[in-house]
Write an enzyme that holds these catalytic residues in place. Structure first.
Site, PDB file in Angstrom:
ATOM      1  N   ILE A   1      -0.515   7.409   5.622  1.00  0.00           N
ATOM      2  CA  ILE A   1      -0.718   8.865   5.271  1.00  0.00           C
ATOM      3  C   ILE A   1      -2.041   9.121   6.000  1.00  0.00           C
ATOM      4  O   ILE A   1      -3.214   8.376   5.828  1.00  0.00           O
ATOM      5  CB  ILE A   1      -0.390   9.371   3.781  1.00  0.00           C
TER       6      ILE A   1
ATOM      7  N   PHE B   1       0.982  -1.136   0.080  1.00  0.00           N
ATOM      8  CA  PHE B   1       0.104  -0.033   0.064  1.00  0.00           C
ATOM      9  C   PHE B   1       1.069   1.441   0.224  1.00  0.00           C
ATOM     10  O   PHE B   1       1.885   1.487   0.722  1.00  0.00           O
ATOM     11  CB  PHE B   1      -0.853   0.026   1.162  1.00  0.00           C
TER      12      PHE B   1
ATOM     13  N   HIS C   1      -8.484   6.377  10.916  1.00  0.00           N
ATOM     14  CA  HIS C   1      -7.644   5.161  10.522  1.00  0.00           C
ATOM     15  C   HIS C   1      -6.494   5.513  10.651  1.00  0.00           C
ATOM     16  O   HIS C   1      -5.774   4.504  11.146  1.00  0.00           O
ATOM     17  CB  HIS C   1      -8.338   4.884   8.778  1.00  0.00           C
TER      18      HIS C   1
END
Length: 155
Positions: free
Chosen positions: A83, A23, A89
């Site tokens: 990020i 990711f 989250h």
């Protein structure tokens, strides 16, 4: 006077595993390149460098644990990029990943190095992956070599 211990930046003979998050791969691939550059510059053979790709940062600690407990490596380097977005989250993932990586190192008594960028923006992440702020992958690999040698010196 008592003894003083330190690690040297000589990777000859060291066996290193890298766990890399897929990711945000446009960032993590740069971290991996930086880490491999540091390992090579400090004498770690490419044949002694293994890479395990995981889907995201959250999966890094589990795979790092498997590698650390295998007995095949002198250090495990964990690379990822988390990020911040518009939901909480980011806090959950970055917190659990950092705790998990720390726990793996303590449980395995092995250097398990935190090379996960936690950034407020894509621009910050890019800066830490090889532009303005250096390359955190390079830094993590350098730390891994030093701590692996320190652990050997400590017996």
């Amino acid at each position: 006077m008592g003894k003083e211990f330190s690690g040297v930046l000589n990777g000859q003979g060291l066996k290193v595993a890298l766990v890399v998050s897929r990711f945000n791969e446009f960032i993590t691939s740069k971290l991996l390149s930086g880490a491999k550059d540091s390992l090579e510059r400090h004498g770690v053979s490419a044949d002694n460098t293994d890479v395990a790709w995981v889907p995201g940062a959250f999966e890094i600690p589990l795979v790092a644990q498997k590698l650390a407990k295998s007995g095949r490596y002198d250090a495990v380097i964990c690379l990822g990029a988390v990020i911040r977005g518009s939901t909480p989250h980011f806090e959950y993932v970055s917190s659990e990943v950092s705790k998990g990586i720390a726990r793996v190192g303590l449980d395995a008594s092995l250097p398990v190095i935190f090379g996960v960028i936690t950034a407020d923006s894509i621009e910050q992440a890019i800066e830490r992956a090889g532009t303005k702020m250096g390359n955190k992958g390079f830094d993590a690999a350098t730390q891994a070599i030093e701590v692996a040698n320190l652990m050997k010196n400590l017996g």
